[in-house]
Design an enzyme around this catalytic site. Structure first.
Site, PDB file in Angstrom:
ATOM      1  N   ASP A  67     -74.833  55.815  24.924  1.00  0.00           N
ATOM      2  CA  ASP A  67     -74.509  56.924  25.814  1.00  0.00           C
ATOM      3  C   ASP A  67     -73.269  56.581  26.632  1.00  0.00           C
ATOM      4  O   ASP A  67     -73.046  55.407  26.930  1.00  0.00           O
ATOM      5  CB  ASP A  67     -75.665  57.110  26.809  1.00  0.00           C
ATOM      6  CG  ASP A  67     -76.412  58.420  26.611  1.00  0.00           C
ATOM      7  OD1 ASP A  67     -76.275  59.016  25.535  1.00  0.00           O
ATOM      8  OD2 ASP A  67     -77.136  58.824  27.533  1.00  0.00           O
ATOM      9  N   TYR A  69     -71.327  56.123  30.156  1.00  0.00           N
ATOM     10  CA  TYR A  69     -71.782  55.820  31.514  1.00  0.00           C
ATOM     11  C   TYR A  69     -71.974  57.138  32.270  1.00  0.00           C
ATOM     12  O   TYR A  69     -71.206  58.085  32.089  1.00  0.00           O
ATOM     13  CB  TYR A  69     -70.759  54.957  32.249  1.00  0.00           C
ATOM     14  CG  TYR A  69     -70.541  53.587  31.643  1.00  0.00           C
ATOM     15  CD1 TYR A  69     -71.600  52.691  31.480  1.00  0.00           C
ATOM     16  CD2 TYR A  69     -69.263  53.173  31.251  1.00  0.00           C
ATOM     17  CE1 TYR A  69     -71.384  51.430  30.945  1.00  0.00           C
ATOM     18  CE2 TYR A  69     -69.042  51.915  30.712  1.00  0.00           C
ATOM     19  CZ  TYR A  69     -70.111  51.045  30.556  1.00  0.00           C
ATOM     20  OH  TYR A  69     -69.905  49.793  30.025  1.00  0.00           O
ATOM     21  N   PHE A  80     -68.558  51.296  26.214  1.00  0.00           N
ATOM     22  CA  PHE A  80     -68.581  50.084  27.044  1.00  0.00           C
ATOM     23  C   PHE A  80     -67.403  49.961  28.018  1.00  0.00           C
ATOM     24  O   PHE A  80     -67.436  49.147  28.930  1.00  0.00           O
ATOM     25  CB  PHE A  80     -68.679  48.810  26.185  1.00  0.00           C
ATOM     26  CG  PHE A  80     -69.946  48.727  25.390  1.00  0.00           C
ATOM     27  CD1 PHE A  80     -71.158  48.439  26.005  1.00  0.00           C
ATOM     28  CD2 PHE A  80     -69.948  48.949  24.018  1.00  0.00           C
ATOM     29  CE1 PHE A  80     -72.339  48.377  25.279  1.00  0.00           C
ATOM     30  CE2 PHE A  80     -71.121  48.883  23.280  1.00  0.00           C
ATOM     31  CZ  PHE A  80     -72.326  48.591  23.905  1.00  0.00           C
ATOM     32  N   HIS A 189     -78.593  43.390  22.460  1.00  0.00           N
ATOM     33  CA  HIS A 189     -77.674  44.195  23.272  1.00  0.00           C
ATOM     34  C   HIS A 189     -77.165  43.369  24.455  1.00  0.00           C
ATOM     35  O   HIS A 189     -77.891  42.501  24.962  1.00  0.00           O
ATOM     36  CB  HIS A 189     -78.414  45.436  23.782  1.00  0.00           C
ATOM     37  CG  HIS A 189     -77.520  46.497  24.330  1.00  0.00           C
ATOM     38  ND1 HIS A 189     -77.074  46.491  25.634  1.00  0.00           N
ATOM     39  CD2 HIS A 189     -76.987  47.605  23.753  1.00  0.00           C
ATOM     40  CE1 HIS A 189     -76.304  47.540  25.838  1.00  0.00           C
ATOM     41  NE2 HIS A 189     -76.229  48.237  24.716  1.00  0.00           N
TER      42      HIS A 189
END
Length: 225
Positions: A67, A69, A80, A189
């Site tokens: 997703d 931020y 990211f 992750h």
């Protein structure tokens, strides 16, 4: 808002079947209403920034996020990544910690990963939009189907691409990738909840460059300036 008009021409050609589909029309309608009635991220002009900065023909590495931020000023269309001057989110902090360890380099002072995209790194989120302060709010509306088609198109039509898959969600995309002609790097992750369970120490950046060099491609300069 017309989502189709925001997609760069080269990607529009590659993804024409998806763009002309009923589900994409419904997705466009949903996203338009959300942006009209709610605060959503990233800004409209940045929804397809990953594609603008990394043309299809240039793509040699894919880093998959989930997703965007959902906080003010964070999302700018690259998985990211955050704009310069924005505090590092926890996952990005761990990515930089691993980058520094892997390459024996300084931890970057800023979190804008645009420089990577200009070298052929597609920073792709599975869902390209989100409502403010509501993670997952634009999931299961068609974005995942669209970005799955992006992954499959890269797998089908290109050779020797590195796919970096962090976490169980990203690893599920393995089924879309032809492993006989591409290189998959997967690990836990970088989230603080899982980084110590296999992400830290996984050396994705040096492994990517070793593979690219072996295939005759220019390495990625991962250091941010």
């Amino acid at each position: 808002m017309n989502l189709t008009s925001l997609i760069p021409t080269d990607w529009k050609t590659i993804l024409s079947k998806e763009i002309d589909s009923d589900y994409f029309a419904q997705l466009s309608e949903f996203v338009t209403k959300e942006y009209e009635n709610e605060i959503c991220f990233p800004p409209t002009k940045m929804i397809f920034k990953a594609f603008e900065k990394c043309p299809f023909d240039n793509t040699k590495v894919v880093i998959l996020g989930q997703d965007p931020y959902h906080g003010d000023g964070q999302a700018h269309g690259l998985s990211f990544s955050v704009p310069m001057g924005i505090k590092f989110p926890p996952s990005l902090r761990n990515i930089f910690k691993e980058l520094s360890s892997d390459l024996e380099s300084q931890v970057p002072f800023q979190g804008d990963l645009t420089d990577w995209t200009e070298q052929g790194v597609l920073l792709l989120n599975a869902t390209l939009t989100v409502r403010k302060s509501t993670p997952g709010s634009h999931q299961k509306q068609g974005w995942e189907k669209f970005t799955d088609s992006v992954i499959k198109a890269i797998s089908d039509e290109k050779e020797s691409v590195v796919f970096i898959l962090w976490g169980k969600f990203a690893e599920q995309k393995t089924e879309l990738i032809n492993e006989s002609k591409h290189f998959i790097i997967s690990s836990a992750h970088p989230s603080p909840f899982s980084a110590h369970r296999g992400f830290l120490g996984s050396k994705p950046f040096s492994k990517t460059n070793e593979y690219l060099a072996e295939k005759g491609f220019e390495k990625i300069d991962w250091e941010l300036r």
